[in-house]
Enzyme design. Structure first.
Site, PDB file in Angstrom:
ATOM      1  N   ASP A  54       2.418   1.865   3.407  1.00 27.80           N
ATOM      2  CA  ASP A  54       3.519   0.940   4.033  1.00 27.80           C
ATOM      3  C   ASP A  54       4.690   1.352   3.588  1.00 27.80           C
ATOM      4  O   ASP A  54       5.831   1.097   4.473  1.00 27.80           O
ATOM      5  CB  ASP A  54       3.100  -0.427   3.286  1.00 27.80           C
TER       6      ASP A  54
ATOM      7  N   HIS B 120       0.738  -1.232   0.176  1.00 28.42           N
ATOM      8  CA  HIS B 120       0.048   0.083  -0.007  1.00 28.42           C
ATOM      9  C   HIS B 120       0.795   1.322   0.248  1.00 28.42           C
ATOM     10  O   HIS B 120       1.870   1.211   0.678  1.00 28.42           O
ATOM     11  CB  HIS B 120      -0.945   0.092   1.226  1.00 28.42           C
TER      12      HIS B 120
HETATM   13  C1  XUL Z   1      -8.037  -6.819   4.087  1.00 28.21           C
HETATM   14  C2  XUL Z   1      -6.979  -7.034   3.023  1.00 28.21           C
HETATM   15  C3  XUL Z   1      -6.132  -5.936   2.417  1.00 28.21           C
HETATM   16  C4  XUL Z   1      -6.003  -5.992   0.835  1.00 28.21           C
HETATM   17  C5  XUL Z   1      -5.315  -4.624   0.425  1.00 28.21           C
HETATM   18  O1  XUL Z   1      -8.680  -7.698   4.554  1.00 28.21           O
HETATM   19  O2  XUL Z   1      -6.983  -8.256   2.591  1.00 28.21           O
HETATM   20  O3  XUL Z   1      -4.924  -6.045   2.921  1.00 28.21           O
HETATM   21  O4  XUL Z   1      -5.486  -6.984   0.512  1.00 28.21           O
HETATM   22  O5  XUL Z   1      -5.764  -3.454   0.968  1.00 28.21           O
END
Ligand code: XUL
Ligand code: CO
Length: 439
Positions: A102, A99
């Protein structure tokens, strides 16, 4: 540069806990290298950002790269990235996922945050060139900050939509710069807590508009990766719109988005939706929307997203079978969206979780390849539906038959169906025999 992990590279076929027993990147499976069949990625968030906290308690993990010693948030982000790339390299897998938040700290303003992200992307480019690691997908975190409490695209306030749009534009461009194979949208806050304050019609329109804007921008900047929506029925929001693969598919069809998006299926999200992981993958392969996987598993005794490392060949071989049946991954892969248990505080537990999960996937792939080669599932399945290939079955599908013509055939006694066995137990035995004998 100081090392964060006091172990060497994970071995192959050696004794000891930190060696793969099944995963062999160069082994050919159905004509493709195992590494290219599985396309494994490590996720940045659970592995490098999360200190082992839960809603009842603080962090428990030994994570020196997260220690608040560094007063400069950018220096801390670089240190975390050093730890992450050391881990990716020692683990020996080709991809990672991230992300925006992150890898880069938030600044005081949006433009500060955007600059931090750009600088960390430059740092990541350098680390990727040094190690050969690649981005499976990037994404924007549109669920942690309080501004997104009532949703991002589906927020009642258009200014929040605009802010989210700016953030996704930037994260998509960061992913593009890093040569990402996909870009993911997970709508953790796109849904509702109560219908007393929620206009369902408006929120669906807003979400569709958002997804169109993202697809338009993808084409504008020349990003050739796949846009992926990650379904989840609930958590953190009580009811999420991207409930499961079938709901996402219906939404994409309804808003003319089906050519632009595919799904990123997470094992534990499937089970939270009341489906098996196998079901979600089979649905999306069968309907042309399969994209990528977030590998993990839930716990059969509770109802939340435990994100445990996968450890069941019995379950995963059927998932791999569906993926192979659909022709295998194109841009997708297996991202380990997995969390250690809170008591697994040792830094090296990160290796144990991944090594076991990757070997489990590798073994499941070998079983699945045998299921394909021996046609264990395909032959009886095709036989079961053979009636649709010609005669009255083909006539029904082509439109040649009507209710009148079908009634006439049944009335004349020409059609008088006899039930046949579904043979579930027999089929389960055949699959198990392949699992037990596969090498
Ligand atoms: C939450 C989830 C997230 C997504 C990316 O349950 O799986 O980590 O993969 O935002
Ligand atoms: Co996920």
């Amino acid at each position: 540069m100081p090392e964060f992990f006091d172990v060497g590279d994970v071995g192959f076929g050696e004794d000891g806990d930190l060696s793969y027993r099944v995963y062999e990147p160069d082994r050919l499976v159905l004509g493709k290298r195992m590494e290219d069949q599985l396309r494994i990625a490590v996720c940045y968030w659970h592995s490098f950002n999360w200190p082992g906290s839960d809603v009842f308690g603080m962090g428990t993990f030994d994570r020196p790269w997260l220690e608040p010693t560094a007063t400069d948030p950018m220096a801390a982000a670089r240190q975390k990235m050093d730890a992450a790339f050391e881990f990716f390299s020692k683990l020996g897998v080709p991809f990672f996922c991230f992300h925006d938040v992150d890898i880069a700290p938030a600044g005081a303003t949006f433009s500060d945050s955007a600059r931090n992200l750009d600088d960390m992307v430059t740092y990541a480019e350098k680390k990727m060139a040094e190690t050969g690691k690649r981005v499976l997908w990037g994404t924007a975190n549109l669920f942690s900050h309080p501004r997104y409490a009532a949703g991002a695209a589906t927020n009642p306030d258009p200014d929040v939509f605009a802010y989210a749009a700016a953030q996704v534009k930037h994260a998509l461009e960061a992913t593009h710069r890093l040569g990402g194979a996909n870009y993911v949208l997970w709508g953790g806050r796109e849904g509702y807590e109560t219908l007393l304050n929620t206009d369902l019609r408006r929120e669906a329109q807003q979400l569709a508009r958002f997804l169109h804007l993202v697809a338009e921008h993808k084409h504008k900047i020349g990003f050739e990766g796949t846009l992926l929506i990650e379904p989840k029925p609930a958590e953190p929001t009580k009811h999420q719109y991207d409930y499961d693969c079938q709901s996402v598919h219906g939404f994409l069809e309804r808003f003319d988005l089906v050519d632009e998006y595919r799904v990123n299926i997470e094992a534990n999200h499937a089970t939270l939706a009341g489906h098996s992981f196998h079901h979600e993958v089979a649905y999306s392969v069968s309907n042309g929307i399969f994209g990528s996987i977030d590998a993990n598993r839930g716990d059969y005794q509770n109802g939340w997203d435990t994100d445990q490392f996968p450890n069941s060949v019995d379950e995963l071989c059927l998932v791999l079978y569906e993926i192979l049946r659909g022709g295998g991954f194109t841009t997708g892969g297996f991202n380990f969206d997995t969390k250690l248990r809170r008591q697994s505080l040792d830094r090296n537990d990160l290796f144990h979780g991944h090594v076991g999960g990757i070997d489990t996937l590798a073994r499941a792939l070998l079983v699945a390849a045998e299921l394909v080669e021996r046609e264990t599932i395909a032959v009886p399945l095709n036989r079961r539906y053979a009636g649709w290939e010609n005669g009255v079955g083909a006539g029904i599908l082509s439109g040649a038959e009507t209710l009148d013509s079908l009634e006439a055939r049944v009335m004349a006694g020409e059609i008088d169906p006899r039930p046949v066995s579904g043979r579930q137990e027999l089929l389960e035995n055949r699959v198990n025999r392949v699992i037990w004998s596969s090498r």
